[in-house]
Design a protein around this motif. Structure first.
Motif, PDB file in Angstrom:
ATOM      1  N   TYR A   1       5.856  72.056 -11.315  1.00 34.80           N
ATOM      2  CA  TYR A   1       5.143  71.046 -10.531  1.00 34.80           C
ATOM      3  C   TYR A   1       4.551  69.898 -11.356  1.00 34.80           C
ATOM      4  O   TYR A   1       3.488  69.387 -11.021  1.00 34.80           O
ATOM      5  N   SER A   2       5.233  69.476 -12.418  1.00 38.78           N
ATOM      6  CA  SER A   2       4.685  68.318 -13.131  1.00 38.78           C
ATOM      7  C   SER A   2       5.050  67.039 -12.361  1.00 38.78           C
ATOM      8  O   SER A   2       6.106  66.958 -11.724  1.00 38.78           O
ATOM      9  N   TRP A   3       4.179  66.046 -12.434  1.00 32.10           N
ATOM     10  CA  TRP A   3       4.485  64.771 -11.761  1.00 32.10           C
ATOM     11  C   TRP A   3       5.648  64.065 -12.434  1.00 32.10           C
ATOM     12  O   TRP A   3       6.389  63.322 -11.798  1.00 32.10           O
ATOM     13  N   ALA A   4       5.801  64.308 -13.746  1.00 34.43           N
ATOM     14  CA  ALA A   4       6.926  63.672 -14.453  1.00 34.43           C
ATOM     15  C   ALA A   4       8.253  64.144 -13.845  1.00 34.43           C
ATOM     16  O   ALA A   4       9.174  63.340 -13.630  1.00 34.43           O
ATOM     17  N   THR A   5       8.336  65.444 -13.525  1.00 32.71           N
ATOM     18  CA  THR A   5       9.564  65.968 -12.914  1.00 32.71           C
ATOM     19  C   THR A   5       9.762  65.363 -11.521  1.00 32.71           C
ATOM     20  O   THR A   5      10.869  64.939 -11.158  1.00 32.71           O
ATOM     21  N   ALA A   6       8.689  65.335 -10.732  1.00 34.23           N
ATOM     22  CA  ALA A   6       8.801  64.771  -9.377  1.00 34.23           C
ATOM     23  C   ALA A   6       9.246  63.309  -9.454  1.00 34.23           C
ATOM     24  O   ALA A   6      10.118  62.867  -8.692  1.00 34.23           O
ATOM     25  N   ALA A   7       8.659  62.554 -10.406  1.00 35.05           N
ATOM     26  CA  ALA A   7       9.003  61.130 -10.530  1.00 35.05           C
ATOM     27  C   ALA A   7      10.453  60.961 -10.961  1.00 35.05           C
ATOM     28  O   ALA A   7      11.151  60.040 -10.502  1.00 35.05           O
ATOM     29  N   GLU A   8      10.925  61.848 -11.818  1.00 35.23           N
ATOM     30  CA  GLU A   8      12.315  61.750 -12.266  1.00 35.23           C
ATOM     31  C   GLU A   8      13.274  61.980 -11.096  1.00 35.23           C
ATOM     32  O   GLU A   8      14.227  61.232 -10.892  1.00 35.23           O
ATOM     33  N   ARG A   9      12.973  63.017 -10.311  1.00 34.16           N
ATOM     34  CA  ARG A   9      13.853  63.319  -9.168  1.00 34.16           C
ATOM     35  C   ARG A   9      13.818  62.209  -8.131  1.00 34.16           C
ATOM     36  O   ARG A   9      14.839  61.820  -7.565  1.00 34.16           O
ATOM     37  N   LEU A  10      12.632  61.655  -7.902  1.00 34.45           N
ATOM     38  CA  LEU A  10      12.542  60.571  -6.912  1.00 34.45           C
ATOM     39  C   LEU A  10      13.180  59.299  -7.454  1.00 34.45           C
ATOM     40  O   LEU A  10      13.816  58.552  -6.704  1.00 34.45           O
ATOM     41  N   GLY A  11      13.026  59.049  -8.764  1.00 30.38           N
ATOM     42  CA  GLY A  11      13.676  57.882  -9.366  1.00 30.38           C
ATOM     43  C   GLY A  11      15.189  57.936  -9.152  1.00 30.38           C
ATOM     44  O   GLY A  11      15.823  56.927  -8.804  1.00 30.38           O
ATOM     45  N   GLU A  12      15.765  59.127  -9.330  1.00 33.42           N
ATOM     46  CA  GLU A  12      17.209  59.288  -9.108  1.00 33.42           C
ATOM     47  C   GLU A  12      17.559  59.037  -7.641  1.00 33.42           C
ATOM     48  O   GLU A  12      18.536  58.362  -7.317  1.00 33.42           O
ATOM     49  N   LEU A  13      16.714  59.586  -6.768  1.00 35.03           N
ATOM     50  CA  LEU A  13      16.956  59.429  -5.326  1.00 35.03           C
ATOM     51  C   LEU A  13      16.880  57.946  -4.910  1.00 35.03           C
ATOM     52  O   LEU A  13      17.728  57.453  -4.159  1.00 35.03           O
ATOM     53  N   TYR A  14      15.882  57.230  -5.431  1.00 38.30           N
ATOM     54  CA  TYR A  14      15.769  55.795  -5.114  1.00 38.30           C
ATOM     55  C   TYR A  14      17.050  55.076  -5.564  1.00 38.30           C
ATOM     56  O   TYR A  14      17.570  54.203  -4.864  1.00 38.30           O
ATOM     57  N   GLY A  15      17.509  55.443  -6.773  1.00 41.11           N
ATOM     58  CA  GLY A  15      18.728  54.829  -7.297  1.00 41.11           C
ATOM     59  C   GLY A  15      19.912  55.067  -6.367  1.00 41.11           C
ATOM     60  O   GLY A  15      20.691  54.155  -6.080  1.00 41.11           O
ATOM     61  N   GLU A  16      20.009  56.304  -5.860  1.00 40.93           N
ATOM     62  CA  GLU A  16      21.130  56.630  -4.953  1.00 40.93           C
ATOM     63  C   GLU A  16      21.069  55.799  -3.681  1.00 40.93           C
ATOM     64  O   GLU A  16      22.065  55.204  -3.276  1.00 40.93           O
ATOM     65  N   VAL A  17      19.898  55.743  -3.033  1.00 45.01           N
ATOM     66  CA  VAL A  17      19.848  55.018  -1.756  1.00 45.01           C
ATOM     67  C   VAL A  17      20.030  53.517  -1.974  1.00 45.01           C
ATOM     68  O   VAL A  17      20.617  52.833  -1.129  1.00 45.01           O
ATOM     69  N   ALA A  18      19.558  53.018  -3.107  1.00 46.83           N
ATOM     70  CA  ALA A  18      19.717  51.581  -3.372  1.00 46.83           C
ATOM     71  C   ALA A  18      21.181  51.251  -3.637  1.00 46.83           C
ATOM     72  O   ALA A  18      21.669  50.189  -3.245  1.00 46.83           O
TER      73      ALA A  18
END
Ligand code: UDP
Length: 405
Positions: free
Chosen positions: A378-395
């Motif tokens: 549950y680190s925020w760094a991990t959450a941010a990494e996964r969401l960063g990838e997701l943002y990249g995909e939808v964009a």
């Protein structure tokens, strides 16, 4: 990436503990900080709720907070904000059209932010990611006639889920609820909230404890569904333990808070007034001191979309007794990092707390496993990494969003 967070009622700059300020504020603040630390350009759009606020605040965590004029420049209850969402989205759309800064992705938090974010983003073809934080169907089920959500909330939430580019669910229970609502599973990605592992850790100062009594800590906004009344009933069955309740209005205003008065009256009627202490709202930076002072963190909500406080306690190496609802069934591993009991059953809660406080070895084993689980999952760094990838995909997909009526 240029990321616009929309959090209409929950400012990352707000003082927490009040009725409408809690987990979403923490989530948006921590996620934005972690994304900024990973190199993203993050702006959080939240409603201007005081006349003296600047339009833009540059935070020390590397992201900006932009105050959007929509409705009166004063506090307005979350459930009364819907009429101001068109003004919110018009302001965003104008601002982004003006061209100095246009997001590559919009991440909306809570359903009303979703409406505002989607309406603004669809005018410029920017993809939208939605996190609900709470669902109208669940609230209605538990609160019935006392649910003050605007009419139409559930329909809006369903339509949003079908219209945005991706829904981020925070736990498996939320996935099941969203499927039941009619949001396709294929549109969802599960990314749990994180916990700030620099702020919340086992080493550091602890709040004073009361003369050697075991401390049961419970934390949250002072609202009925958080189950504080069940905790107090449970404490009556745990001899020689004190119960500390953190949250609610600032300490000086507890005397006039109706729910705080009810909790005190309940403690008196059970003959345990001397063992129940309400401390009121505690600033975020002081929360770790309170967790570290506890022998057990008890979270007894009737329902809980995610539930940050057990996770914060776990990161401080504190075992948890929680009700088996919502996100708590993902974060707390029964029999390994804590114990899960049925909601709204003070007798079962009391038995679990008594058992754990009476078993030093199990408490130590839970504490160690809880700390390990918080750090690895549950680190925020991990959450941010996964969401960063997701943002990249939808964009990249760049699928135009559908219109919500
Ligand atoms: N919190 C705080 N001070 C308080 C009470 C709560 O900083 O006096 C914080 C707490 O540490 C947690 C958040 O508010 O980060 C509550 O989140 P949770 O998910 O437990 O509940 P929610 O408010 O979302 O229902």
């Amino acid at each position: 990436m240029r990321i616009a967070m929309i959090s209409e009622h929950a400012s990352p700059l707000a003082v927490l503990g009040g009725e409408d300020a809690g987990g979403q504020n923490t989530h948006v603040a921590e996620l934005s900080a972690a994304l900024a630390a990973a190199g993203h350009d993050v702006r959080v759009y939240t409603r201007l709720d005081a006349v003296d606020l600047p339009v833009t605040v540059h935070t020390a965590d590397g992201y900006q907070v932009v105050h959007v004029p929509a409705g009166p420049a004063e506090p307005v209850a979350k459930d009364d904000l819907l009429p101001y969402m068109p003004a919110f989205s018009d302001w965003l759309a104008d601002r982004w059209r003006a061209g100095d800064w246009q997001p590559e992705v919009v991440h909306a938090h809570f359903w009303m932010s979703g409406l505002a974010g989607l309406a603004a983003a669809r005018r410029s073809g920017v993809p939208v990611v939605q996190t609900y934080h709470a669902l109208g169907t669940v609230k209605r089920r538990h609160q019935g006639a006392q649910d003050t959500s605007p009419p139409g909330r559930i329909d809006h939430e369903r339509e949003l889920g079908r219209s945005v580019d991706r829904v981020v669910a925070q736990c498996q229970d939320e996935v099941a609820e969203l499927v039941r609502l009619g949001v396709p599973r294929s549109r969802m990605t599960v990314v749990p909230s994180g916990v700030n592992l620099s702020t919340f850790g086992p080493l550091g100062p602890a709040a004073d404890s009361d003369g050697g009594r075991a401390r049961i800590l419970t934390v949250g906004r002072l609202v009925e569904r958080k189950g504080f009344q069940d905790v107090i009933r449970a404490v009556a069955a745990v001899p020689d333990a004190e119960c500390v309740v953190v949250g609610g209005p600032p300490a000086g205003l507890l005397e006039t808070d109706p729910y705080a008065l009810r909790l005190r009256a309940l403690a008196r009627s059970l003959g345990i007034a001397d063992r129940v202490r309400l401390v009121g709202a505690v600033p975020r930076e002081e929360m770790a001191r309170w967790y570290r002072s506890a022998d057990v963190l008890v979270a007894a909500p009737w329902y809980e979309p995610f539930g940050l406080t057990p996770l914060e306690a776990m990161a401080c190496g504190v075992p948890v007794v929680a009700t088996a609802v919502g996100g708590l069934t993902d974060t707390v591993v029964h029999g390994r990092t804590g114990d899960l009991v049925p909601a709204r059953e003070p007798a079962a809660l009391g038995a679990a707390i008594r058992g754990l406080l009476g078993d030093r070895i199990r408490r130590f084993a839970y504490a160690t496993a809880a700390l390990e689980r918080a750090r690895t999952h549950y680190s925020w760094a991990t959450a941010a990494e996964r969401l960063g990838e997701l943002y990249g995909e939808v964009a990249t997909v760049g699928r135009p969003t559908r219109v919500v009526a």
